[in-house]
Write a protein that holds these residues in place. Structure first.
Motif, PDB file in Angstrom:
ATOM      1  N   THR A 169       0.917  -1.239  -0.241  1.00 23.45           N
ATOM      2  CA  THR A 169      -0.115   0.225   0.007  1.00 23.45           C
ATOM      3  C   THR A 169       1.354   1.259   0.479  1.00 23.45           C
ATOM      4  O   THR A 169       2.038   1.029   1.063  1.00 23.45           O
ATOM      5  CB  THR A 169      -0.851  -0.245   1.118  1.00 23.45           C
ATOM      6  N   THR A 170       0.958   2.232  -1.080  1.00 23.11           N
ATOM      7  CA  THR A 170       1.865   3.541  -1.771  1.00 23.11           C
ATOM      8  C   THR A 170       1.309   4.694  -0.226  1.00 23.11           C
ATOM      9  O   THR A 170       0.616   4.170   0.602  1.00 23.11           O
ATOM     10  CB  THR A 170       1.573   3.296  -2.896  1.00 23.11           C
ATOM     11  N   ARG A 171       2.049   5.508   0.002  1.00 23.41           N
ATOM     12  CA  ARG A 171       1.420   6.065   0.700  1.00 23.41           C
ATOM     13  C   ARG A 171       0.312   7.331  -0.116  1.00 23.41           C
ATOM     14  O   ARG A 171      -0.838   7.577   0.790  1.00 23.41           O
ATOM     15  CB  ARG A 171       3.086   7.302   0.771  1.00 23.41           C
ATOM     16  N   ILE A 172       0.357   7.444  -1.271  1.00 19.81           N
ATOM     17  CA  ILE A 172      -0.625   7.878  -1.962  1.00 19.81           C
ATOM     18  C   ILE A 172      -2.005   6.797  -1.541  1.00 19.81           C
ATOM     19  O   ILE A 172      -2.748   7.755  -1.494  1.00 19.81           O
ATOM     20  CB  ILE A 172      -0.741   8.193  -3.257  1.00 19.81           C
ATOM     21  N   ASN A 179      -5.334   8.840   0.322  1.00 23.49           N
ATOM     22  CA  ASN A 179      -5.935   8.896  -0.329  1.00 23.49           C
ATOM     23  C   ASN A 179      -7.696   8.531   0.323  1.00 23.49           C
ATOM     24  O   ASN A 179      -8.902   8.172   0.347  1.00 23.49           O
ATOM     25  CB  ASN A 179      -6.362   8.284  -1.932  1.00 23.49           C
ATOM     26  N   LYS A 180      -7.048   7.009   0.673  1.00 25.10           N
ATOM     27  CA  LYS A 180      -8.321   6.234   0.816  1.00 25.10           C
ATOM     28  C   LYS A 180      -8.917   6.697   2.500  1.00 25.10           C
ATOM     29  O   LYS A 180     -10.455   6.851   2.659  1.00 25.10           O
ATOM     30  CB  LYS A 180      -7.936   4.634   1.824  1.00 25.10           C
ATOM     31  N   HIS A 181      -8.180   7.031   3.316  1.00 24.28           N
ATOM     32  CA  HIS A 181      -8.208   7.886   4.696  1.00 24.28           C
ATOM     33  C   HIS A 181      -8.865   9.173   3.970  1.00 24.28           C
ATOM     34  O   HIS A 181      -9.934  10.065   4.738  1.00 24.28           O
ATOM     35  CB  HIS A 181      -6.917   8.740   5.222  1.00 24.28           C
ATOM     36  N   ARG A 182      -8.792  10.130   2.968  1.00 28.63           N
ATOM     37  CA  ARG A 182      -9.044  11.329   2.337  1.00 28.63           C
ATOM     38  C   ARG A 182     -11.252  10.864   2.213  1.00 28.63           C
ATOM     39  O   ARG A 182     -11.727  11.747   2.374  1.00 28.63           O
ATOM     40  CB  ARG A 182      -8.886  11.542   1.318  1.00 28.63           C
TER      41      ARG A 182
END
Lengths: 206, 206
Positions: free
Chosen positions: A6-9, A13-16
């Motif tokens: 799981t990349t940082r992006i 984004n999942k969090h957002r």
DNA sequence: TTCATTTTTGACCGTTTGGTCCAGTTTTTA
DNA sequence: TAAAAACTGGACCAAACGGTCAAAAATGAA
């Protein structure tokens, strides 16, 4: 074994998306929420949301399960060996604090339950019931030991849930009725004092 | 002057539609409810519904306003000249009874308020606030006369609302947790006893 | 730089939904 | 009983919705 890449992006984004989904689902309910709303709130395109989540339902269920543990935790720490008055007020305080700090999570659950809890029915009958059963044994012991007046432990817990979550679930009604010159903090302080008085006077024998 | 011609069929059908609408709106919320559902529940065609009501919103608002008076009435009868303990328990009892007898109406309001009360915001800030203000004066008088311990009247009312409406709004959760061999009546009896104990012990000085 | 991988997005699709229309049926009225 | 009014329901419409797709843009490894 599942991949763990799981990349940082991805995490960002999942969090957002989850944040935005909480915002939208909690105010509109599952059916009332739209992907477009969530997308706009998350400042992301609709297609991107479907890149990170397979469906609207999946977002919703992820939200529910992710929030649930945090939601039940205050009850978990109710301890038979503590002082009943302290333990109960600690519980009331924590629940009230959660209503103040994260009312959206409260409304998310309230919505789900009011609509028949189609997605968490098994949890209600399973781990939630089990947890409540356990804690009711503790309360009943306190009663048997003469440390509390005789009430139904189950309905006492319901009463605490109701009285505390009310400030999250019915926030707009509370805001409409309490004096508008009263600050949010002051309102919660008064609520706390009232609950303290009623529950402690109401439950402690003398 | 508006016409007053309402035929028997009109009254019958309007009533049937309203009944069905209460059923559907209370379980699905405004957004989640569909005209088709209401039509099917009312056993009438969708077009017929639009013959009697101009829009979905209009049905919903009619329901809200029609149910509201009945909903507020128990608080209206709170009487300063009565015995505080009696008056408060009478209020708790009536609210609990309404939660048992008409949980759908309770959930209808709960849904509306949780979604921000877009359709009854003026009532909340108007007649509801006014009524609550009045009754809080009475409760404050009881406190000043030494008949009740000192609590915030507003939060006491919130607490009564929350504790009683909980049994309607969160019915499925209550049902999931209380022993399934317990009947509905028994559950409400236990709830009543618990509320009686906590509120009376909690509020009466000794 | 090059090229493969990941990420983003606008255009698009099928279904559902609130709402309209009108032709036909039932009920009321004279 | 016949015209007028009230009522019903099936076909239809435009908008909104959840979801797809392919092509473009950004990112990263060599």
């Amino acid at each position: 074994m599942a991949e763990k890449k799981t990349t940082r992006i991805q995490r960002q984004n999942k969090h957002r998306i989850m944040q935005a989904a909480l915002e939208v689902f909690s105010t509109s309910g599952y059916r009332g929420a739209t992907i477009d709303q969530i997308a706009k709130t998350a400042k992301i395109s609709k297609s991107s949301i479907f890149y990170y989540f397979p469906s609207k339902t999946e977002i919703y269920i992820s939200l529910l399960t992710e929030t649930l543990e945090e939601w039940l935790e205050p009850l978990r720490v109710l301890d038979h060996d503590g002082d009943p008055a302290d333990e109960i007020m600690k519980y009331v305080d924590r629940k009230l604090q959660m209503s103040r700090d994260n009312p959206k999570a409260s409304r998310l659950f309230a919505n789900e339950i009011m609509h028949g809890a189609p997605n968490i029915s098994d949890i209600l009958h399973g781990s939630l019931k089990q947890l409540v059963d356990e804690k009711c044994v503790i309360i009943q012991q306190w009663i048997d030991e003469g440390k509390l007046v005789s009430v139904s432990p189950y309905h006492l817990i319901f009463m605490i849930w109701a009285a505390t979550q009310h400030y999250a679930d019915f926030e707009v009604q509370v805001d409409a009725i309490v004096d508008e010159c009263m600050g949010r903090d002051q309102c919660f302080d008064e609520a706390r004092e009232t609950l303290r008085t009623v529950f402690l006077n109401g439950l402690l024998p003398r």
